[in-house]
Structures are given as structure tokens and as C-alpha cells.
Design a protein around this motif. Structure first.
Motif, short mmCIF file in Angstrom:
data_model
loop_
_atom_site.label_atom_id
_atom_site.label_comp_id
_atom_site.label_asym_id
_atom_site.label_seq_id
_atom_site.Cartn_x
_atom_site.Cartn_y
_atom_site.Cartn_z
N ILE A 61 0.72 -1.30 0.20
CA ILE A 61 -0.10 0.04 0.06
C ILE A 61 0.87 1.35 -0.05
O ILE A 61 1.95 1.22 0.61
N GLY A 62 0.31 2.36 -0.63
CA GLY A 62 1.20 3.47 -0.83
C GLY A 62 1.06 4.33 -1.94
O GLY A 62 -0.32 4.29 -2.60
N VAL A 63 1.94 5.20 -2.40
CA VAL A 63 1.97 5.92 -3.53
C VAL A 63 2.16 5.06 -4.82
O VAL A 63 3.31 4.85 -4.90
N THR A 64 1.21 4.90 -5.71
CA THR A 64 1.54 4.00 -6.99
C THR A 64 2.05 4.80 -7.92
O THR A 64 2.27 4.24 -9.09
N GLU A 65 1.94 6.15 -7.98
CA GLU A 65 2.07 7.22 -9.17
C GLU A 65 2.98 8.28 -8.54
O GLU A 65 3.04 8.84 -7.68
N MET A 66 3.93 8.72 -9.39
CA MET A 66 4.86 9.52 -9.20
C MET A 66 4.19 10.71 -8.52
O MET A 66 3.35 11.47 -9.19
N THR A 67 4.50 11.38 -7.53
CA THR A 67 3.94 12.59 -6.72
C THR A 67 5.07 13.26 -6.03
O THR A 67 6.07 12.90 -5.84
N ASP A 68 4.49 14.22 -5.50
CA ASP A 68 5.40 15.09 -4.45
C ASP A 68 5.37 14.37 -3.18
O ASP A 68 4.52 13.75 -2.89
N GLY A 69 6.43 14.79 -2.39
CA GLY A 69 6.46 14.35 -1.10
C GLY A 69 5.76 14.91 -0.01
O GLY A 69 5.16 15.97 0.08
N GLU A 70 5.14 14.03 0.76
CA GLU A 70 4.51 14.04 1.95
C GLU A 70 4.36 12.98 2.79
O GLU A 70 4.79 11.84 2.60
N ASP A 71 4.09 12.81 4.19
CA ASP A 71 3.69 11.97 5.16
C ASP A 71 2.63 11.19 4.58
O ASP A 71 1.58 11.83 4.16
N ILE A 72 2.45 9.76 4.15
CA ILE A 72 1.61 9.17 3.45
C ILE A 72 1.01 8.08 4.43
O ILE A 72 -0.39 7.88 4.25
N LEU A 73 1.84 7.35 5.20
CA LEU A 73 1.15 6.34 6.03
C LEU A 73 1.84 6.10 7.60
O LEU A 73 2.77 6.87 7.76
N GLN A 74 0.77 5.86 8.33
CA GLN A 74 1.32 5.55 9.73
C GLN A 74 0.69 4.24 10.38
O GLN A 74 -0.30 3.75 9.73
#
Length: 773
Positions: free
Chosen positions: A63-76
Motif C-alpha cells: 500500500i502507498g503511492v503508486t504514481e509519481m507524486t510530490d513528497g509528504e507523510d503518507i502512512l502510519q
């Protein structure tokens, strides 16, 4: 004795101290024996905290970001209850980074977060781009029930699968042993120094001096006791990475460690072959026991400052034979502006470690060239001090060794009659031979590489412009005596000490019949002040370094100093010695006490100014992963280090090393690196011997440990292997010490054993003679 010890143990203060020590050990033991805190979370248990990114699952169920994107906290993760300690976080992930402008790859990371302030340290170790599973180290400062693991996407595709978080109980066990060792040393120190102890040292004044020395050593380390303290200097990442590299080398079975296999993004780097680091094995072993790399560094710093204070006091006491004079000089030395500058503003580990051993040299010279009669005991003591001083300078900082040899050589030539007397000359010869033999394990590899001509980047420019480059880097006269914010100067305490000696010279020499002790002290002080003035001049841009650089052979070595301001380390030692000579002269006429108070007061004032100006905010960096990418926004190579020790031909770029010439002529299926071993899977189809180039910087010692072929240096400065005709399979390459290096190791060990045996035999003989009397 037993009755006195029994009475001592009945005192309330002693009972309270022992109870406190037992409580600390008891709590540490309880923490080490309890079950390790452990959590495992699957991909579907990660909680979405992204604000801009779209979270989904990839084809492998992560699970997570599957396409190129800018940075940020995504999961915890969900909240965890974690006690204080070190934790190993094992991640399964996929990371395809985006790039900054200029083509430098980004780096994603994970970190602990908590609602309870002060319970986590804030380090953010980056994941390894080359892997899909990694184990990172995170720390918890205090017990908390609200700790979460947060995944930060710095930019790109970042998906995560299962994560396992487990407390490192090896570190918990090491803490028990550490507390026990600390209390044993503390109790031994107390027994030797506190009143009423049956084994207290006979010299009560000496006991008081030892207490003050310990307090000053702790004060010197005060900024390091804060979170991220002492890690704001220019070189901190290089030296912390050295500790991590040595620890990793020890894990892989290297001893001594010659190549950091995980440095430079797996290409390997070998500062150890050019730069002595014997004392760094101490924090590296602490690192192996589970301590964070920053904690290991801080422990090293405190231990070294205690050692520096002890050596300075021992050396000055040997020269002046007076406890209080030695104490004042030690305080001036420990809190000197340049000493603090090297510790905090530059984090120059090699240089401030060298400053611990520099005071031994004037102590040894005083034994050999002083006015007291030469005896066998004094010659033996001088020899031992010279071996320790020059041997340790060789092992911690070669440029400090160069400066010390230069200054000592000039002094010896100026006193050539004494130098070439039988007793003194053979003492020097014996000290030189023992120093070489004890350090042959380092000297043979170092000279092998330096004389090969394949590693020339450590020199400053070429023979024509090297001296001019050094001259341009020199301090201005105004900076030498100024009050610039970084405090790269001599400081007020040494200037005050210089004026003390000047006043003594101008006033006491005018007496009709000066006392002999005054005359000796002033004469020694003038020698020290003269050499200090020369060192100060050499540190400035007024010294003719361009002419020095044109001297054949020797000039090239001397301009390797890079920054002539380093000569202030010599000036500091010599000016402290000069100040104490003035104080010793004043002791004969009754003015020593107020002057000593003045010097110590100015020293503390200067240290306070330094600590005020030095304080700076700094992030707490974690172990391993984040150190590897601490400068990733500039350079995309793990542990950028520097370019001083690269093999000729290596072309360093932001993303690795370019192969400007084609070397690989076989079909390469894969290249994998694990625990210092590089595995090449390849196929040769032409029917002739061919070659393959590996992502390893070449240093002598790389060899084929499994499979056919031999290792060699390619024109690109990398490791190449020959692949036999029609061969298909794997070839493994690792670093192994050449036989001549192993022989040098053996000679050094044998020399050390012989010296220890001789010392034990001499001690037993001395006791036997004493008992016979």
C-alpha cells in the motif's frame, strides 16, 4: 585495612551511593530481562494520512503511492506501547524515487512519532533505493503508549508491505554491563580520592586536582549532552560515517577494518588505508552493542576529554613538579578556544583527538633536554612518552603528526649537541624503531598505496600551485587575535598567558641575582613562546607557503596541510606551556595565586562566550540509512565522504561512478552486494577470456573468493574480474588483506606483546629487589 574499609562502608553517604548504584543496575537489569517489545503490521493495517497523494495497492499487495507524486507523510501504523530503547524496523517496500533539479534522486524515509513530547528522538532514516527490504534503527527516549511509525514519501512511487518492529535487547544487556563498568570505575576513583578512604592517595592536593580535572572535562562536553549536541560542525557526517563504516566492517569479519563496504552507495571507500582510526574502534564496538551512532560518538567524546585532561595534567606536572601549576595549565588547555572550536564548530575528530597526545611531546623533551641529570629511568620515561605521542598521532591524524615532527625536528637541530649525545640519540632511535614496529600494521598499507602513485587526490593542487592554495587559506592577522563568531583563533586565555610570561621576562630578569628556578622557567617559557610564534605565523596568509610548495618532495608533503590554521593546535600547546612557565616563575616571588585565578577566570569566560555563540539547532540523525543520505539533496551517493582517497581514474558523479572506458565484455545477468561480498552472475560466449567491471572502487586486497578468475584495477578506477572462456555462473569478490599486510599485523602484535612482557618482568624485578631490602 579491612577495618577501615568496614568503617567507610558504614558512612551514610557511602550507603546512599551504593543504594543508588544498585537501583540503577537493578532497573537496567529488569529492562534487559523483560520480553522484547515487538509489533508486526500487514499492508492493510497501515493508516492513510496523506493530504495530497492518492493511496492505493500495487501489484504485489503493498500500500502507498503508486504514481509519481510530490513528497509528504503518507502512512502510519496504529499506536504502539514502546519502552525506552533501540528498535529494529524491518520493512518490505518498493521505492522508485523522483529527482531534484540536476538529476539527484530523492530519498524517502520512516520515523517514529508520538503524542507525548520528548519520547522519540526525531531521526528519519532513509530506505535503501537498491533494495526492497531494509532494516533500520530507531530510538525511543522514554516510555510512551502513543508511538507510531510514519512513512514519508520524499517524492516518487513508494509502497509498503508488512513491517516488523522489535526492541534490540542486545543493547539493553549492554547497558547493564555499561552501568556496572561505570560504577566500578567511579567507586575506584572515589576510593583513591575521598577523605577517609583506606587506599586514598597520599597527596591530598593531587586528589583535589583530579576532581577539578574531571569537572572541567565534563564541562568541555556540556554542549554534547544535549540532543544532537556536538554534531553541527562541518565534518560531523564524515566522522559519524567512519564509526558506522568500522562497525559494519567488524560485522563482516574485517579486522582491522580496511574498506567500508557500504560507503559510497556500495562502491566501498577506504579512508582507513590513509587515515589512522585506531581509537574509533571504541565507539564502533559500542555501535555493535546496539548504541546509536550519535550515542557512541558522545561517549567517545567524553572519554577522550577525560583522557585529554589526564594527559595534560600528567605532562605539565612532570615538567613543573607542582600540582596546582599543572591544574591551571590543564584548565587553560581544555577550555582553550581553539580546542573547543575543533570539537564543536568543525567536529574535527582527528585533530581534537591529536590534541590529547600533543602535551606528551614537550614533557618528553623536558626529560631529554632539561637541566636535571639524565638517568636510566628518565630516559626510559621519555622513550615511552615519545612512542605513545607520535604513535597515537600517526593513528589519529597524520597532519598533526607532520606538524609535530616538523616542530620537534627544528628543536632537536637547534639543540644538536644534546641531540647527538649518546644517551639522547639512542633514546630517539629506540623510540623511532618502536613507533614504526608498533604501527607497521597501518604503515605498510598506507605506504603501499601512497607510493603506488594511484591515489594522489589527497594533495592540495600540484607542485606549482599547491603552496599558493594553502597560503590563500591562511588566517589573517586580525583573525588570529580577533573575536570572530566561529572563534577560530587563540582566544583570550592564551593571550593573557602570553602577557604573564612577557611580564615575568621584563621584570624578574631585572633582579640583580635572579633565582635559579625563575631563570629556568623563563628560559623554557621563551623557547615555548618562540615556537608558538612560529606556529602562529605559519597559520596565517603572510607565511610564504608558495615558496614552501616549490621545495622538491618535502614541499608537496608540507602543503598537504590544506588549511594552515591547523598549526594553531601546536600554538595552543606551546602557549599554555609558556603561560605556566610564567606562573612557575611567579611562584618564586609570591604572585602566582592571583595570576592563576585571573587565567582560570579568563579561560572560563572565553569558554562561556564560545558556548553562547556555538549553540545551533540541528536535527537528530539516525543510524545507518540516514547517515548514508545525509547530503542526498547535493549528492546521491551513500555516504558522500570526500574525494581524497579515490583511485586515479575514478570519475565521481552525483549518481555514482562513470565508466568512461568500456571494460565489461561478457553478458552480465546480475550484480548483488551483501555483507561485503559482491556476487556477479555472468555468461561468456565468445570462447575467449573476457572481463567484467564491478561497482567497487579499487583498493589492493580485492580478490575472487569463489569462482574462477582474478581481480584487477580497471582504467575507470574500479574493480574488474577476468571471466574464463565459455564460463557461465557466479563469481564472488570480497576484500581480503594481502599477505604482506598480514605479516605487518603480526609484527605489530608481536612487538606489543614483547613490550608488555618486558614491562611485567621489570616490575617483578623491582618488587623483588624492594622485598630483598
Amino acid at each position: 585495612m579491612k577495618e577501615k574499609l568496614r568503617l567507610l562502608l558504614r558512612k551514610p553517604a557511602v550507603i546512599a551511593l551504593l543504594i543508588a548504584e544498585l537501583l540503577v543496575i537493578g532497573f537496567a537489569l529488569a529492562a534487559a530481562l523483560r520480553p522484547a517489545a515487538a509489533y508486526t503490521f500487514t499492508a492493510d493495517q497501515w493508516e492513510n494520512i496523506a493530504q495530497e497523494s492518492e493511496i492505493g495497492y500495487d501489484e504485489d499487495g503493498r500500500i502507498g503511492v503508486t504514481e509519481m507524486t510530490d513528497g509528504e507523510d503518507i502512512l502510519q501504523t496504529p499506536s504502539m506501547t514502546l519502552p525506552k530503547g533501540h528498535y529494529k524496523v524491518t520493512l518490505d517496500y518498493r521505492y522508485v524515487p523522483s529527482v531534484w533539479e540536476g538529476g539527484v534522486e530523492r530519498r524517502s524515509c520512516v520515523y517514529f512519532a508520538s503524542y507525548d513530547a520528548g519520547t522519540v528522538t526525531g531521526e528519519k532514516p532513509c530506505v535503501n533505493v537498491k533494495k526492497q527490504q531494509d532494516t533500520l534503527t530507531l530510538n525511543v527516549s522514554d516510555y510512551s503508549e502513543t508511538v507510531r511509525l510514519v512513512a514519508h514519501n520524499d517524492g516518487g512511487i513508494f509502497t509498503l508491505g508488512p513491517v516488523h518492529i522489535e526492541q534490540d535487547m542486545l543493547y539493553a544487556g549492554a547497558c547493564v554491563a555499561g552501568w556496572l563498568l561505570l560504577f566500578v570505575l567511579l567507586d575506584a576513583f572515589l576510593l583513591l580520592t575521598v577523605p577517609g578512604s583506606p587506599v586514598r592517595l597520599a597527596d591530598a592536593e593531587l586528589c583535589a586536582c583530579l576532581w577539578v580535572l574531571c569537572a572541567v572535562a565534563v564541562l568541555t562536553c556540556a554542549p554534547a549532552m544535549t540532543n544532537s549536541g556536538a554534531l553541527q560542525g562541518a565534518d560531523w557526517s564524515f566522522h559519524l560515517s567512519r564509526i558506522e563504516g568500522i562497525a559494519q566492517g567488524l560485522r563482516e569479519g574485517q579486522f582491522p577494518v580496511r574498506v567500508y563496504s557500504i560507503a559510497k552507495d556500495g562502491y566501498g571507500y577506504a579512508p582507513s588505508l590513509f587515515y589512522g582510526e585506531l581509537l574509533l574502534y571504541f565507539p564502533a564496538v559500542l555501535r555493535l552493542l546496539g548504541m546509536s551512532v550519535q550515542g557512541a560518538y558522545h561517549t567517545y567524546l567524553l572519554a577522550l576529554q577525560l583522557l585529554t585532561a589526564g594527559i595534560a595534567f600528567f605532562s605539565l606536572r612532570q615538567i613543573f613538579r607542582h600540582n596546582k601549576t599543572a591544574l591551571v595549565g590543564s584548565v587553560l588547555y581544555m577550555l582553550s578556544t581553539y580546542h573547543l572550536y575543533k570539537i564543536y564548530w568543525l567536529s574535527a575528530v582527528g585533530e581534537y583527538t591529536a590534541m590529547a597526545f600533543l602535551p606528551l611531546i614537550p614533557a618528553a623533551l623536558y626529560e631529554l633536554y632539561g637541566e636535571r641529570p639524565l638517568t636510566r629511568k628518565r630516559l626510559r620515561r621519555a622513550c615511552a612518552e615519545l612512542v605513545v605521542a607520535f604513535g597515537m598521532l600517526l593513528q589519529v591524524h597524520l597532519l598533526s603528526l607532520e606538524m609535530a615532527i616538523l616542530a620537534t625536528a627544528v628543536f632537536c637541530l637547534m639543540r644538536f649537541r644534546r641531540t647527538f649525545s649518546n644517551a639522547v640519540f639512542f633514546t630517539w632511535l629506540k623510540a623511532a624503531v618502536l613507533t614504526v614496529l608498533l604501527n607497521l600494521w597501518f604503515l605498510v598499507p598506507f605506504l603501499t598505496l601512497m607510493l603506488s602513485g594511484d591515489y594522489n587526490n589527497m594533495y592540495t593542487g600540484n607542485a606549482e600551485n599547491g603552496g599558493q592554495i594553502v597560503k590563500n587559506s591562511g588566517l589573517r592577522i586580525a583573525e588570529l587575535f580577533g573575536w570572530q563568531k566561529n572563534h577560530n583563533n587563540l582566544g583570550p586565555e592564551l593571550l593573557a598567558g602570553g602577557f604573564v610570561l612577557l611580564w615575568c621576562w621584563l621584570t624578574l630578569r631585572a633582579k640583580e641575582e635572579p633565582q635559579q628556578p625563575e631563570r629556568r622557567s623563563i628560559r623554557l617559557g621563551l623557547w615555548a613562546a618562540g615556537f608558538a610564534a612560529l606556529a602562529c605565523w605559519m597559520s596565517t596568509n603572510t607565511f610564504p607557503w608558495q615558496a614552501v610548495g616549490r621545495i622538491p618532495v618535502v614541499g608537496r608533503i608540507l602543503v598537504a596541510i590544506q588549511f594552515p590554521g591547523r598549526y594553531l593546535s601546536l600554538a595552543t600547546v606551546l602557549l599554555v606551556l609558556a603561560a605556566m612557565c610564567g606562573l612557575a616563575a611567579l611562584r618564586q616571588v609570591g604572585y602566582a595565586r592571583p595570576v592563576a585565578v585571573l587565567l582560570v577566570g579568563v579561560s572560563f569566560f572565553g569558554a562561556a562566550l564560545f558556548f553562547r555563540d556555538q549553540q545551533a539547532d540541528a536535527a537528530y540523525l539516525g543510524d545507518g540509512g540516514q547517515l548514508m543520505y545525509s547530503e542526498y539533496k547535493k549528492f546521491n551517493m551513500g555516504w558522500y565522504f570526500d574525494g581524497l582517497y579515490l583511485p586515479d581514474g575514478a570519475s565521481e558523479t552525483q549518481n555514482g561512478y562513470e565508466s568512461t572506458a568500456q571494460v565489461t565484455t561478457v553478458e552480465v545477468t546480475s550484480v548483488e552486494q551483501e555483507n561485503g561480498v559482491t556476487t556477479l552472475a555472468c555468461t561468456e560466449t565468445s570462447g575467449q577470456d573476457q572481463h567484467a567491471e564491478l561497482p567497487l572502487l579499487y583498493y589492493p586486497g580485492y580478490t575472487v573468493t569463489e569462482g574462477p578468475g582474478t581481480a584487477f584495477k580497471t582504467v575507470n578506477g574500479l574493480v574488474g574480474v577476468t571471466v574464463p572462456a565459455n564460463y557461465s555462473g557466479t563469481i564472488r569478490v570480497a576484500f581480503r588483506e594481502p599477505k604482506r599486510w598480514l605479516l605487518a599485523d603480526g609484527v605489530s602484535v608481536l612487538t606489543a606483546l614483547v613490550l608488555v612482557a618486558a614491562a611485567v618482568r621489570r616490575r617483578r624485578t623491582g618488587k623483588g629487589k624492594a622485598n630483598a631490602k
